[in-house]
Design a protein around this motif. Structure first.
Motif, PDB file in Angstrom:
ATOM      1  N   MET A   1      -2.256  15.569   1.449  1.00  0.00           N
ATOM      2  CA  MET A   1      -1.451  14.379   1.254  1.00  0.00           C
ATOM      3  C   MET A   1      -1.539  13.502   2.502  1.00  0.00           C
ATOM      4  O   MET A   1      -1.442  13.990   3.612  1.00  0.00           O
ATOM      5  CB  MET A   1       0.005  14.738   0.998  1.00  0.00           C
ATOM      6  CG  MET A   1       0.871  13.515   0.828  1.00  0.00           C
ATOM      7  SD  MET A   1       2.571  13.926   0.416  1.00  0.00           S
ATOM      8  CE  MET A   1       3.373  13.423   1.904  1.00  0.00           C
ATOM      9  N   LYS A   2      -1.741  12.214   2.271  1.00  0.00           N
ATOM     10  CA  LYS A   2      -1.749  11.232   3.354  1.00  0.00           C
ATOM     11  C   LYS A   2      -0.583  10.282   3.157  1.00  0.00           C
ATOM     12  O   LYS A   2      -0.167  10.031   2.022  1.00  0.00           O
ATOM     13  CB  LYS A   2      -3.027  10.391   3.329  1.00  0.00           C
ATOM     14  CG  LYS A   2      -4.281  11.130   3.645  1.00  0.00           C
ATOM     15  CD  LYS A   2      -5.461  10.179   3.662  1.00  0.00           C
ATOM     16  CE  LYS A   2      -5.758   9.763   2.237  1.00  0.00           C
ATOM     17  NZ  LYS A   2      -7.060   9.177   2.013  1.00  0.00           N
ATOM     18  N   ILE A   3      -0.089   9.761   4.248  1.00  0.00           N
ATOM     19  CA  ILE A   3       0.902   8.695   4.211  1.00  0.00           C
ATOM     20  C   ILE A   3       0.292   7.514   4.950  1.00  0.00           C
ATOM     21  O   ILE A   3      -0.056   7.628   6.127  1.00  0.00           O
ATOM     22  CB  ILE A   3       2.222   9.106   4.879  1.00  0.00           C
ATOM     23  CG1 ILE A   3       2.824  10.309   4.166  1.00  0.00           C
ATOM     24  CG2 ILE A   3       3.196   7.921   4.896  1.00  0.00           C
ATOM     25  CD1 ILE A   3       4.043  10.897   4.850  1.00  0.00           C
ATOM     26  N   LEU A   4       0.117   6.405   4.244  1.00  0.00           N
ATOM     27  CA  LEU A   4      -0.411   5.185   4.854  1.00  0.00           C
ATOM     28  C   LEU A   4       0.692   4.144   4.862  1.00  0.00           C
ATOM     29  O   LEU A   4       1.320   3.906   3.831  1.00  0.00           O
ATOM     30  CB  LEU A   4      -1.618   4.658   4.087  1.00  0.00           C
ATOM     31  CG  LEU A   4      -2.930   5.376   4.385  1.00  0.00           C
ATOM     32  CD1 LEU A   4      -3.035   6.640   3.585  1.00  0.00           C
ATOM     33  CD2 LEU A   4      -4.090   4.459   4.104  1.00  0.00           C
ATOM     34  N   ALA A   5       0.938   3.558   6.005  1.00  0.00           N
ATOM     35  CA  ALA A   5       1.986   2.545   6.151  1.00  0.00           C
ATOM     36  C   ALA A   5       1.336   1.206   6.490  1.00  0.00           C
ATOM     37  O   ALA A   5       0.442   1.135   7.342  1.00  0.00           O
ATOM     38  CB  ALA A   5       2.967   2.945   7.234  1.00  0.00           C
ATOM     39  N   PHE A   6       1.790   0.168   5.812  1.00  0.00           N
ATOM     40  CA  PHE A   6       1.311  -1.189   6.045  1.00  0.00           C
ATOM     41  C   PHE A   6       2.519  -2.069   6.321  1.00  0.00           C
ATOM     42  O   PHE A   6       3.484  -2.056   5.565  1.00  0.00           O
ATOM     43  CB  PHE A   6       0.557  -1.721   4.821  1.00  0.00           C
ATOM     44  CG  PHE A   6      -0.661  -0.922   4.476  1.00  0.00           C
ATOM     45  CD1 PHE A   6      -1.890  -1.233   5.040  1.00  0.00           C
ATOM     46  CD2 PHE A   6      -0.580   0.141   3.602  1.00  0.00           C
ATOM     47  CE1 PHE A   6      -3.020  -0.488   4.722  1.00  0.00           C
ATOM     48  CE2 PHE A   6      -1.704   0.881   3.273  1.00  0.00           C
ATOM     49  CZ  PHE A   6      -2.924   0.576   3.838  1.00  0.00           C
ATOM     50  N   SER A   7       2.446  -2.833   7.378  1.00  0.00           N
ATOM     51  CA  SER A   7       3.566  -3.704   7.738  1.00  0.00           C
ATOM     52  C   SER A   7       3.051  -4.962   8.410  1.00  0.00           C
ATOM     53  O   SER A   7       2.086  -4.911   9.195  1.00  0.00           O
ATOM     54  CB  SER A   7       4.499  -2.950   8.689  1.00  0.00           C
ATOM     55  OG  SER A   7       5.551  -3.789   9.102  1.00  0.00           O
ATOM     56  N   ASP A   8       3.697  -6.056   8.103  1.00  0.00           N
ATOM     57  CA  ASP A   8       3.446  -7.329   8.782  1.00  0.00           C
ATOM     58  C   ASP A   8       1.972  -7.704   8.827  1.00  0.00           C
ATOM     59  O   ASP A   8       1.415  -8.000   9.875  1.00  0.00           O
ATOM     60  CB  ASP A   8       4.044  -7.297  10.194  1.00  0.00           C
ATOM     61  CG  ASP A   8       5.552  -7.140  10.139  1.00  0.00           C
ATOM     62  OD1 ASP A   8       6.205  -8.000   9.507  1.00  0.00           O
ATOM     63  OD2 ASP A   8       6.061  -6.164  10.687  1.00  0.00           O
ATOM     64  N   LEU A   9       1.352  -7.720   7.665  1.00  0.00           N
ATOM     65  CA  LEU A   9      -0.056  -8.106   7.577  1.00  0.00           C
ATOM     66  C   LEU A   9      -0.241  -9.618   7.683  1.00  0.00           C
ATOM     67  O   LEU A   9      -1.311 -10.082   8.036  1.00  0.00           O
ATOM     68  CB  LEU A   9      -0.662  -7.607   6.267  1.00  0.00           C
ATOM     69  CG  LEU A   9      -0.674  -6.087   6.092  1.00  0.00           C
ATOM     70  CD1 LEU A   9      -1.243  -5.720   4.733  1.00  0.00           C
ATOM     71  CD2 LEU A   9      -1.451  -5.422   7.188  1.00  0.00           C
ATOM     72  N   HIS A  10       0.770 -10.369   7.338  1.00  0.00           N
ATOM     73  CA  HIS A  10       0.740 -11.833   7.401  1.00  0.00           C
ATOM     74  C   HIS A  10      -0.472 -12.417   6.674  1.00  0.00           C
ATOM     75  O   HIS A  10      -1.191 -13.256   7.206  1.00  0.00           O
ATOM     76  CB  HIS A  10       0.812 -12.321   8.851  1.00  0.00           C
ATOM     77  CG  HIS A  10       2.071 -11.883   9.529  1.00  0.00           C
ATOM     78  ND1 HIS A  10       3.296 -12.462   9.262  1.00  0.00           N
ATOM     79  CD2 HIS A  10       2.299 -10.892  10.434  1.00  0.00           C
ATOM     80  CE1 HIS A  10       4.222 -11.861   9.976  1.00  0.00           C
ATOM     81  NE2 HIS A  10       3.655 -10.902  10.693  1.00  0.00           N
ATOM     82  N   ILE A  11      -0.667 -11.962   5.467  1.00  0.00           N
ATOM     83  CA  ILE A  11      -1.722 -12.502   4.608  1.00  0.00           C
ATOM     84  C   ILE A  11      -1.316 -13.914   4.217  1.00  0.00           C
ATOM     85  O   ILE A  11      -0.202 -14.141   3.736  1.00  0.00           O
ATOM     86  CB  ILE A  11      -1.912 -11.597   3.375  1.00  0.00           C
ATOM     87  CG1 ILE A  11      -2.467 -10.241   3.835  1.00  0.00           C
ATOM     88  CG2 ILE A  11      -2.804 -12.257   2.347  1.00  0.00           C
ATOM     89  CD1 ILE A  11      -2.479  -9.173   2.773  1.00  0.00           C
ATOM     90  N   LEU A  12      -2.207 -14.851   4.403  1.00  0.00           N
ATOM     91  CA  LEU A  12      -1.862 -16.260   4.208  1.00  0.00           C
ATOM     92  C   LEU A  12      -2.007 -16.729   2.766  1.00  0.00           C
ATOM     93  O   LEU A  12      -1.301 -17.641   2.345  1.00  0.00           O
ATOM     94  CB  LEU A  12      -2.712 -17.131   5.126  1.00  0.00           C
ATOM     95  CG  LEU A  12      -2.555 -16.833   6.627  1.00  0.00           C
ATOM     96  CD1 LEU A  12      -3.517 -17.676   7.436  1.00  0.00           C
ATOM     97  CD2 LEU A  12      -1.110 -17.076   7.054  1.00  0.00           C
TER      98      LEU A  12
END
Length: 72
Positions: A1-12
């Motif tokens: 099991m993996k945990i991937l965290a994504f935050s504040d990518l600021h995709i325009l």
């Protein structure tokens, strides 16, 4: 099991190269049993004015659905 965290990518926009990279990363890296954590500005897609975001970032919401179907 993996945990991937994504935050504040600021995709325009849905044409931002980072958006395509993000979707590709989700597709390649997440499998059954893995967990994806969305925080920061990306979380706003899920709580903001949904009709606008559902249309503009349709590929993102489809990807989230596919990940759920994979068991992530």
């Amino acid at each position: 099991m993996k945990i991937l965290a994504f935050s504040d990518l600021h995709i325009l926009s849905d044409e931002d190269p980072l958006y395509r990279l993000f979707l590709s990363t989700l597709d390649r890296q997440i499998s059954s049993g893995d967990m994806v954590v969305l925080a920061g500005d990306i979380f706003d897609l899920l709580v903001g004015p949904k009709s606008f975001f559902l249309t503009r970032y349709k590929d993102f919401f489809e990807m989230i659905s596919r990940l759920g179907n994979r068991g992530a």
